[in-house]
Motif scaffolding. Sequence first.
Motif, PDB file in Angstrom:
ATOM      1  N   GLN A  64     -18.659 -50.291  44.964  1.00  0.00           N
ATOM      2  CA  GLN A  64     -20.018 -50.877  45.002  1.00  0.00           C
ATOM      3  C   GLN A  64     -18.988 -52.173  45.739  1.00  0.00           C
ATOM      4  N   SER A  65     -17.483 -52.209  44.828  1.00  0.00           N
ATOM      5  CA  SER A  65     -16.996 -54.078  44.746  1.00  0.00           C
ATOM      6  C   SER A  65     -16.001 -53.229  45.231  1.00  0.00           C
ATOM      7  N   TYR A  77     -22.552 -58.043  49.529  1.00  0.00           N
ATOM      8  CA  TYR A  77     -21.934 -58.767  48.235  1.00  0.00           C
ATOM      9  C   TYR A  77     -21.397 -59.462  49.723  1.00  0.00           C
ATOM     10  N   GLU A  98     -17.360 -62.531  43.104  1.00  0.00           N
ATOM     11  CA  GLU A  98     -18.063 -61.998  44.154  1.00  0.00           C
ATOM     12  C   GLU A  98     -19.416 -61.741  43.681  1.00  0.00           C
ATOM     13  N   PHE A 112     -23.680 -60.155  44.457  1.00  0.00           N
ATOM     14  CA  PHE A 112     -24.332 -59.442  45.075  1.00  0.00           C
ATOM     15  C   PHE A 112     -25.717 -59.346  44.826  1.00  0.00           C
ATOM     16  N   LYS A 136     -27.887 -55.836  44.762  1.00  0.00           N
ATOM     17  CA  LYS A 136     -28.338 -54.358  45.544  1.00  0.00           C
ATOM     18  C   LYS A 136     -28.783 -53.778  44.543  1.00  0.00           C
TER      19      LYS A 136
END
Length: 275
Positions: free
Chosen positions: A77-78, A200, A269, A271, A273
Amino acid sequence: MKREKRTQTAVVLLALLVLLAAVFGPEQLARYRDRAVLNRIMVQEEDSLNEGYRYQLSNNEKLYLLSECLKHQDLPQSELDAMTRVPADVDYEGFMGSYAFVINRQGPSGKELTEEQIYEACNREMGVLKERKIFSESVREVSADAYSATLYSAIDVLEPQNNMSVWKISLSTIQKNADKANRLIEAYLDADTGRMYGFYVRTEKTWAQMDPDDMMEQWCTYLSLGEKETYEEENPLMETASYYRKYRVSGMEETYTVVTIGFYEGINEFFIKVT
């Protein structure tokens, strides 16, 4: 006597007529019906369970469906977890349970945004999120030369009428050591409306400068999701972000969707989600 003969003759003729009608009648009737329908175009409306756009899902339902589909993918996810990132050209077709998130190889049907249009739509939605103070003004626009776009279908396998098309936009990995500062890294957009259901993004802001409650309020308003409430993670060790807050909104029927707002320190970062 003559009357009896006439009666007998009439009965015989009637019998012959009945016999002839029984033999030749059905064939003549069929020919008559054929002449009425052959070489003519006839249109008849018909319900079909395979119509892709018969069922209109709300944004809450779409968000829930997308969440359930993404849960059945084991994808990083990153870029913080770069060692587990797999090549972008891999088809993520495997799924478990009753939800599937598969690449739509047929492409847009004519009702969805095309690949050329999705970049423009993404920049438009980013502008809306900037106005709502969710994105920083410094986040740069996306373009086809720096990003890749893939069309997916999110499907409830047990209830296939519950389906949606989603564009996934990702920063291209072709350019090695590309500058990722103030860039969108990844986003999921509704293929019909362009609305952004998760993202993201690299930002110059820190978590201390953010107000997650207000951001979540703005995001719920942006997607018309209704009321939200905070959500306590049952297993906080499952979340790898440096900082995060979890909320839940209504999903399908009596279900709800967990939404996470988070921040990876070091790479800055940010995000939102739904997995």
